[in-house]
Design a protein around this motif. Structure first.
Motif, PDB file in Angstrom:
ATOM      1  N   LEU A  16      71.035  71.488 113.294  1.00 37.11           N
ATOM      2  CA  LEU A  16      70.950  72.762 113.996  1.00 37.11           C
ATOM      3  C   LEU A  16      72.012  72.877 115.079  1.00 37.11           C
ATOM      4  O   LEU A  16      72.598  73.950 115.285  1.00 37.11           O
ATOM      5  CB  LEU A  16      69.562  72.930 114.602  1.00 37.11           C
ATOM      6  CG  LEU A  16      68.446  73.249 113.617  1.00 37.11           C
ATOM      7  CD1 LEU A  16      67.086  73.161 114.309  1.00 37.11           C
ATOM      8  CD2 LEU A  16      68.628  74.633 112.997  1.00 37.11           C
ATOM      9  N   LEU A  17      72.279  71.778 115.780  1.00 36.82           N
ATOM     10  CA  LEU A  17      73.323  71.806 116.802  1.00 36.82           C
ATOM     11  C   LEU A  17      74.682  72.161 116.210  1.00 36.82           C
ATOM     12  O   LEU A  17      75.490  72.845 116.846  1.00 36.82           O
ATOM     13  CB  LEU A  17      73.418  70.444 117.495  1.00 36.82           C
ATOM     14  CG  LEU A  17      72.349  70.102 118.529  1.00 36.82           C
ATOM     15  CD1 LEU A  17      72.623  68.724 119.120  1.00 36.82           C
ATOM     16  CD2 LEU A  17      72.283  71.146 119.627  1.00 36.82           C
ATOM     17  N   PHE A  68      72.001  75.194 104.406  1.00 37.71           N
ATOM     18  CA  PHE A  68      71.621  74.318 105.513  1.00 37.71           C
ATOM     19  C   PHE A  68      70.937  73.055 105.007  1.00 37.71           C
ATOM     20  O   PHE A  68      71.209  71.952 105.493  1.00 37.71           O
ATOM     21  CB  PHE A  68      70.709  75.072 106.474  1.00 37.71           C
ATOM     22  CG  PHE A  68      70.274  74.261 107.671  1.00 37.71           C
ATOM     23  CD1 PHE A  68      71.202  73.796 108.587  1.00 37.71           C
ATOM     24  CD2 PHE A  68      68.932  73.956 107.872  1.00 37.71           C
ATOM     25  CE1 PHE A  68      70.813  73.043 109.693  1.00 37.71           C
ATOM     26  CE2 PHE A  68      68.526  73.211 108.964  1.00 37.71           C
ATOM     27  CZ  PHE A  68      69.471  72.749 109.878  1.00 37.71           C
ATOM     28  N   VAL A  69      70.068  73.208 104.039  1.00 38.67           N
ATOM     29  CA  VAL A  69      69.401  72.044 103.450  1.00 38.67           C
ATOM     30  C   VAL A  69      70.442  71.059 102.894  1.00 38.67           C
ATOM     31  O   VAL A  69      70.323  69.837 103.059  1.00 38.67           O
ATOM     32  CB  VAL A  69      68.413  72.486 102.353  1.00 38.67           C
ATOM     33  CG1 VAL A  69      67.970  71.307 101.490  1.00 38.67           C
ATOM     34  CG2 VAL A  69      67.206  73.176 102.976  1.00 38.67           C
ATOM     35  N   ALA A  70      71.473  71.598 102.264  1.00 43.22           N
ATOM     36  CA  ALA A  70      72.517  70.736 101.715  1.00 43.22           C
ATOM     37  C   ALA A  70      73.266  69.985 102.817  1.00 43.22           C
ATOM     38  O   ALA A  70      73.613  68.809 102.663  1.00 43.22           O
ATOM     39  CB  ALA A  70      73.490  71.557 100.877  1.00 43.22           C
ATOM     40  N   GLU A  92      74.974  79.511 112.420  1.00 45.81           N
ATOM     41  CA  GLU A  92      74.356  80.479 111.518  1.00 45.81           C
ATOM     42  C   GLU A  92      72.921  80.080 111.181  1.00 45.81           C
ATOM     43  O   GLU A  92      72.011  80.917 111.157  1.00 45.81           O
ATOM     44  CB  GLU A  92      75.160  80.622 110.231  1.00 45.81           C
ATOM     45  CG  GLU A  92      74.602  81.703 109.304  1.00 45.81           C
ATOM     46  CD  GLU A  92      75.387  81.841 108.026  1.00 45.81           C
ATOM     47  OE1 GLU A  92      75.389  82.944 107.432  1.00 45.81           O
ATOM     48  OE2 GLU A  92      76.021  80.852 107.589  1.00 45.81           O
ATOM     49  N   ALA A  93      72.695  78.797 110.945  1.00 46.18           N
ATOM     50  CA  ALA A  93      71.342  78.326 110.656  1.00 46.18           C
ATOM     51  C   ALA A  93      70.434  78.547 111.857  1.00 46.18           C
ATOM     52  O   ALA A  93      69.266  78.931 111.705  1.00 46.18           O
ATOM     53  CB  ALA A  93      71.372  76.853 110.262  1.00 46.18           C
ATOM     54  N   ARG A  94      70.941  78.295 113.052  1.00 53.68           N
ATOM     55  CA  ARG A  94      70.143  78.540 114.263  1.00 53.68           C
ATOM     56  C   ARG A  94      69.749  80.009 114.361  1.00 53.68           C
ATOM     57  O   ARG A  94      68.626  80.352 114.738  1.00 53.68           O
ATOM     58  CB  ARG A  94      70.929  78.135 115.512  1.00 53.68           C
ATOM     59  CG  ARG A  94      71.239  76.668 115.609  1.00 53.68           C
ATOM     60  CD  ARG A  94      71.609  76.291 117.027  1.00 53.68           C
ATOM     61  NE  ARG A  94      72.740  77.027 117.573  1.00 53.68           N
ATOM     62  CZ  ARG A  94      73.986  76.590 117.585  1.00 53.68           C
ATOM     63  NH1 ARG A  94      74.271  75.412 117.044  1.00 53.68           N
ATOM     64  NH2 ARG A  94      74.952  77.308 118.126  1.00 53.68           N
ATOM     65  N   LEU A  98      67.063  80.580 111.449  1.00 55.94           N
ATOM     66  CA  LEU A  98      65.853  79.767 111.405  1.00 55.94           C
ATOM     67  C   LEU A  98      65.167  79.602 112.750  1.00 55.94           C
ATOM     68  O   LEU A  98      63.965  79.326 112.800  1.00 55.94           O
ATOM     69  CB  LEU A  98      66.193  78.367 110.863  1.00 55.94           C
ATOM     70  CG  LEU A  98      66.646  78.302 109.421  1.00 55.94           C
ATOM     71  CD1 LEU A  98      67.252  76.937 109.124  1.00 55.94           C
ATOM     72  CD2 LEU A  98      65.477  78.582 108.484  1.00 55.94           C
ATOM     73  N   TYR A  99      65.923  79.694 113.833  1.00 52.53           N
ATOM     74  CA  TYR A  99      65.427  79.413 115.193  1.00 52.53           C
ATOM     75  C   TYR A  99      65.090  77.936 115.375  1.00 52.53           C
ATOM     76  O   TYR A  99      65.085  77.434 116.484  1.00 52.53           O
ATOM     77  CB  TYR A  99      64.185  80.230 115.532  1.00 52.53           C
ATOM     78  CG  TYR A  99      64.301  81.705 115.264  1.00 52.53           C
ATOM     79  CD1 TYR A  99      65.033  82.526 116.118  1.00 52.53           C
ATOM     80  CD2 TYR A  99      63.677  82.271 114.168  1.00 52.53           C
ATOM     81  CE1 TYR A  99      65.132  83.888 115.870  1.00 52.53           C
ATOM     82  CE2 TYR A  99      63.775  83.627 113.923  1.00 52.53           C
ATOM     83  CZ  TYR A  99      64.497  84.432 114.767  1.00 52.53           C
ATOM     84  OH  TYR A  99      64.601  85.769 114.534  1.00 52.53           O
ATOM     85  N   GLY A 100      64.772  77.254 114.310  1.00 56.35           N
ATOM     86  CA  GLY A 100      64.381  75.852 114.379  1.00 56.35           C
ATOM     87  C   GLY A 100      63.749  75.444 113.072  1.00 56.35           C
ATOM     88  O   GLY A 100      63.902  76.114 112.052  1.00 56.35           O
TER      89      GLY A 100
END
Length: 251
Positions: free
Chosen positions: A192-193, A229-231, A197-199, A202-204
């Motif tokens: 996440l850091l 993001f999972v990848a 874009e994922a942040r 997803l927020y978390g």
């Protein structure tokens, strides 16, 4: 139950999403001592629904429940992964939430203990949080919202996340819940850091304390962002379980 298609990105939500949505606005200490409603406390204390019934199953079920509630009693900002508060099993909290669910006419099933990471737009930092995901049966969308609102007020939370499982073909199924094995909370935190874009989407996220299963909740339109993001976390998307439903941040 109305589902949220895209929340304002500046609203502070909790990780345990984050799956939990548990940081109280402006709070930096432990949860207050406001009394739970008497019916909830009474139900929580009645056998066989004691705390021992809430041992974490690691978000493993033979069948999906009607709905799920992600919640915490935490009101602190925790940035140290070694903080002893992150070792809590939240058994007393689980008992109280089960009592609240039952007091509102629904059926509380198992709950899973979670390690969460939440990206705080206020702090521009990732924070850690212990939370629980509660399976709920025999619940209507209205009951689900009422239960979440009661939990939110009782534990002084900014908001509580609900997920109403639905067929993928349902017009209300505008969100996804993704479960992926083989991810630890450190990888989630670092991922996440490194991924703005994922942040934003997803927020978390959360990882089950038992079994190391990553849980992410997002808008259905952001599925490809979640897949990417999972990848980046080194997890296998082909092993992912994707569930559809309606999500709501109650608060």
């Amino acid at each position: 139950m109305s589902s949220t298609t895209r929340l304002t990105r500046t609203k502070r939500l909790s990780a345990a999403l984050m799956l939990t949505l548990g940081v109280t606005a402006g709070a930096t200490g432990s949860v207050g001592t406001a009394a739970a409603e008497p019916a909830a406390r009474s139900a929580a204390a009645t056998p066989p629904y004691g705390c021992a019934a809430d041992a974490s199953p690691g978000h493993t079920r033979a069948e999906l429940p009607d709905a799920e509630i992600f919640a915490t009693d935490n009101t602190a900002v925790i940035t140290d992964p070694g903080d002893p508060r992150l070792d809590a099993h939240l058994l007393g909290f689980a008992c109280e939430v089960r009592g609240i669910i039952r007091a509102h006419g629904a059926d509380p099933e198992e709950s899973s203990l979670l390690d969460g990471v939440f990206w705080s737009t206020d702090l521009q930092a990732a924070t850690y949080e212990r939370s629980r995901a509660f399976d709920v049966e025999d619940v209507t969308p209205e009951q689900l919202r009422t239960v979440a609102e009661t939990v939110r007020k009782r534990f002084r939370q900014e908001s509580v996340l609900t997920f109403d499982y639905l067929p993928a073909s349902s017009p209300r199924a505008t969100a996804i819940e993704v479960e992926v094995p083989g991810v630890d909370v450190t990888r989630l935190h670092d991922g996440l850091l490194a991924d703005p874009e994922a942040r934003e989407v997803l927020y978390g996220g959360s990882v089950t304390v038992r079994g190391g299963k990553l849980i992410l909740v997002a808008d259905r339109t952001d599925t490809e962002v979640v897949r990417r993001f999972v990848a980046t976390l080194g997890a296998d998307w082909s092993a992912a379980a994707v569930h559809y439903g309606a999500r709501e941040f109650v608060g």
